[in-house]
Design a protein around this motif. Structure first.
Motif, PDB file in Angstrom:
ATOM      1  N   HIS A 198       0.860  -1.139  -0.038  1.00  0.00           N
ATOM      2  CA  HIS A 198       0.026   0.199   0.041  1.00  0.00           C
ATOM      3  C   HIS A 198       0.931   1.138   0.044  1.00  0.00           C
ATOM      4  N   VAL A 199       0.682   2.142  -0.885  1.00  0.00           N
ATOM      5  CA  VAL A 199       1.429   3.442  -0.941  1.00  0.00           C
ATOM      6  C   VAL A 199       0.568   4.481  -0.761  1.00  0.00           C
ATOM      7  N   THR A 200       0.792   5.359   0.014  1.00  0.00           N
ATOM      8  CA  THR A 200       0.296   6.737   0.362  1.00  0.00           C
ATOM      9  C   THR A 200       1.026   7.819   0.153  1.00  0.00           C
ATOM     10  N   LEU A 201       0.540   9.073  -0.423  1.00  0.00           N
ATOM     11  CA  LEU A 201       1.092  10.093  -0.765  1.00  0.00           C
ATOM     12  C   LEU A 201       0.040  11.196   0.168  1.00  0.00           C
ATOM     13  N   ARG A 202       0.749  11.628   1.294  1.00  0.00           N
ATOM     14  CA  ARG A 202      -0.168  12.378   2.323  1.00  0.00           C
ATOM     15  C   ARG A 202       0.405  13.901   2.086  1.00  0.00           C
ATOM     16  N   TRP A 203      -0.226  14.632   1.428  1.00  0.00           N
ATOM     17  CA  TRP A 203       0.072  16.081   1.524  1.00  0.00           C
ATOM     18  C   TRP A 203      -0.477  16.912   2.691  1.00  0.00           C
ATOM     19  N   ARG A 204       0.422  17.636   3.479  1.00  0.00           N
ATOM     20  CA  ARG A 204       0.088  18.326   4.383  1.00  0.00           C
ATOM     21  C   ARG A 204       0.794  19.688   4.157  1.00  0.00           C
ATOM     22  N   PRO A 205       0.225  20.727   4.959  1.00  0.00           N
ATOM     23  CA  PRO A 205       1.066  22.095   4.993  1.00  0.00           C
ATOM     24  C   PRO A 205       2.530  21.988   5.047  1.00  0.00           C
ATOM     25  N   GLY A 206       3.473  22.256   4.157  1.00  0.00           N
ATOM     26  CA  GLY A 206       4.732  22.383   4.363  1.00  0.00           C
ATOM     27  C   GLY A 206       5.640  20.958   4.243  1.00  0.00           C
ATOM     28  N   PHE A 207       5.007  20.045   4.141  1.00  0.00           N
ATOM     29  CA  PHE A 207       5.640  18.631   3.650  1.00  0.00           C
ATOM     30  C   PHE A 207       4.824  17.717   3.150  1.00  0.00           C
ATOM     31  N   LEU A 208       5.339  16.730   2.467  1.00  0.00           N
ATOM     32  CA  LEU A 208       4.885  15.443   1.767  1.00  0.00           C
ATOM     33  C   LEU A 208       5.285  14.161   2.602  1.00  0.00           C
ATOM     34  N   ASP A 209       4.254  13.384   2.992  1.00  0.00           N
ATOM     35  CA  ASP A 209       4.756  12.061   3.546  1.00  0.00           C
ATOM     36  C   ASP A 209       4.349  11.104   2.715  1.00  0.00           C
ATOM     37  N   VAL A 210       5.634  10.082   2.405  1.00  0.00           N
ATOM     38  CA  VAL A 210       5.641   8.892   1.415  1.00  0.00           C
ATOM     39  C   VAL A 210       5.626   7.764   2.207  1.00  0.00           C
ATOM     40  N   PRO A 248       4.425  -3.733  14.082  1.00  0.00           N
ATOM     41  CA  PRO A 248       4.076  -4.633  15.235  1.00  0.00           C
ATOM     42  C   PRO A 248       3.059  -5.985  14.947  1.00  0.00           C
ATOM     43  N   GLU A 249       2.081  -5.494  13.768  1.00  0.00           N
ATOM     44  CA  GLU A 249       1.068  -6.423  13.392  1.00  0.00           C
ATOM     45  C   GLU A 249       1.497  -7.361  12.197  1.00  0.00           C
ATOM     46  N   GLY A 250       2.943  -6.992  11.983  1.00  0.00           N
ATOM     47  CA  GLY A 250       3.777  -7.706  10.723  1.00  0.00           C
ATOM     48  C   GLY A 250       3.702  -6.886   9.521  1.00  0.00           C
ATOM     49  N   GLY A 251       4.639  -7.132   8.691  1.00  0.00           N
ATOM     50  CA  GLY A 251       4.641  -6.374   7.356  1.00  0.00           C
ATOM     51  C   GLY A 251       6.024  -5.337   7.772  1.00  0.00           C
ATOM     52  N   PHE A 252       6.234  -4.536   6.744  1.00  0.00           N
ATOM     53  CA  PHE A 252       7.365  -3.675   6.796  1.00  0.00           C
ATOM     54  C   PHE A 252       6.960  -2.280   6.464  1.00  0.00           C
ATOM     55  N   GLU A 253       7.441  -1.092   6.850  1.00  0.00           N
ATOM     56  CA  GLU A 253       6.848   0.136   6.382  1.00  0.00           C
ATOM     57  C   GLU A 253       7.880   1.079   6.105  1.00  0.00           C
ATOM     58  N   VAL A 254       8.026   1.856   4.983  1.00  0.00           N
ATOM     59  CA  VAL A 254       8.971   2.860   4.716  1.00  0.00           C
ATOM     60  C   VAL A 254       8.081   4.003   4.925  1.00  0.00           C
ATOM     61  N   ARG A 255       8.664   4.983   5.715  1.00  0.00           N
ATOM     62  CA  ARG A 255       8.116   6.437   5.922  1.00  0.00           C
ATOM     63  C   ARG A 255       9.082   7.579   5.716  1.00  0.00           C
ATOM     64  N   ALA A 256       8.810   8.665   4.664  1.00  0.00           N
ATOM     65  CA  ALA A 256       9.514   9.439   4.141  1.00  0.00           C
ATOM     66  C   ALA A 256       8.907  10.713   4.558  1.00  0.00           C
ATOM     67  N   ARG A 257       9.377  11.917   5.144  1.00  0.00           N
ATOM     68  CA  ARG A 257       8.769  13.106   5.236  1.00  0.00           C
ATOM     69  C   ARG A 257       9.624  13.893   4.360  1.00  0.00           C
ATOM     70  N   LEU A 258       9.314  14.891   3.512  1.00  0.00           N
ATOM     71  CA  LEU A 258      10.004  15.625   2.525  1.00  0.00           C
ATOM     72  C   LEU A 258       9.161  16.959   2.546  1.00  0.00           C
ATOM     73  N   PRO A 259      10.112  18.073   2.971  1.00  0.00           N
ATOM     74  CA  PRO A 259       9.580  19.278   3.121  1.00  0.00           C
ATOM     75  C   PRO A 259       9.147  20.058   1.584  1.00  0.00           C
ATOM     76  N   THR A 260       7.983  20.590   1.721  1.00  0.00           N
ATOM     77  CA  THR A 260       7.602  21.198   0.457  1.00  0.00           C
ATOM     78  C   THR A 260       7.418  22.803   0.342  1.00  0.00           C
ATOM     79  N   VAL A 261       7.575  23.328  -0.866  1.00  0.00           N
ATOM     80  CA  VAL A 261       7.134  24.794  -0.839  1.00  0.00           C
ATOM     81  C   VAL A 261       6.286  24.957  -2.123  1.00  0.00           C
TER      82      VAL A 261
END
Length: 272
Positions: A198-210, A248-261
């Motif tokens: 599952h891939v999530t692109l989460r746009w928030r003020p000032g940053f993008l979470d991948v 904790p529930e199994g699986g693996f996650e990569v979480r990146a936070r990238l500043p945006t302007v």
């Protein structure tokens, strides 16, 4: 008779002393050999640690050189757009001054962005050498559709969600976000034995979470390999962060936070 007993006792005492001496010598020799073995093991451990450090350094240099090569293409594109904008503005300056000013403003912004990306290249190349050749255009977030199609063809079910309101970001930041998703899904295919991701692109003020999450297992090659190193380099290059590990529930996650302007980009559709 007592003389025989006395002689036997003396012989026994002599043999006992001799046995004790031999045992002491053998013990001393074993202790000496043990010390030498420990010294050799310590030296070998230090040598292996040095080789691991050299290998890790070489991997980091390779990743930095590869990232710098990709950013080179982004800068070349920005300079081309700037040159075209300046030329177009000069040609219409007398006929349409307002349009010419807007064209020159866009060219100016492209030039500033190119200078910023060039600074990032120089920062990377301060620790890595490499040359750049001709390449195909570097991918953007809109190219995730093609990437996901390839992953699905390889047998991994993958879903993508874009949460929030996308904003205009630089080409280099788009490239880094794309590569993080690409590398994370590549690790899932190669090492995790997962059935879905599952891939999530989460746009928030000032940053993008991948975020990239799978239902596989956390392999050591994923948690300590060059792919994770490259993803972390891409995030930190923009002042961002990257975390990766088992869930904790199994699986693996990569979480990146990238500043945006930048300003809000209208009409962007999430990849499907």
């Amino acid at each position: 008779m007592w003389r025989v007993d006395l002689l036997t006792e003396r012989v026994a005492c002599g043999l006992l002393v001799l046995a004790v001496c031999c045992l002491s010598l053998a013990t001393a020799r074993l202790l000496r050999e043990r010390r030498l073995l420990l010294l050799r093991l310590t030296g070998e451990r230090a040598r292996l640690a040095g080789q691991r450090d050299l290998l890790a350094g070489a991997v980091m240099l390779r990743e930095r050189a590869r990232i710098a090569g990709e950013l080179h293409d982004v800068v070349a594109h920005g300079v081309s757009m700037m040159t075209l904008g300046v030329g177009a503005g000069r040609m219409i300056m007398e006929k349409d001054p307002a349009r010419a000013r807007e064209t020159l403003r866009v060219a100016e912004e492209s030039g500033r962005q190119s200078l910023l990306e060039l600074q990032r290249i120089l920062t990377l190349l301060s620790a890595a050498g490499g040359s750049t050749g001709s390449r195909a255009p570097q991918p953007r977030l809109s190219d995730l559709r093609d990437l996901l199609a390839q992953v699905r063809t390889a047998g991994l079910r993958v879903e993508v969600v874009e949460d929030g309101r996308p904003v205009e970001i630089g080409l280099a930041l788009e490239l880094s976000a794309y590569r993080i998703v690409q590398e994370a899904l590549g690790n899932t295919l190669k090492h995790a034995g997962a059935r879905s991701a599952h891939v999530t692109l989460r746009w928030r003020p000032g940053f993008l979470d991948v975020l990239v999450r799978d239902d596989g297992r956390a392999a050591s090659a994923v948690t300590a390999g060059p792919g994770l190193l490259g993803m972390r380099e891409r995030a930190t290059m923009f002042g961002g962060t990257l975390k990766a590990g088992p869930l904790p529930e199994g699986g693996f996650e990569v979480r990146a936070r990238l500043p945006t302007v930048g300003e809000v980009r209208q009409g962007v559709q999430p990849p499907t």
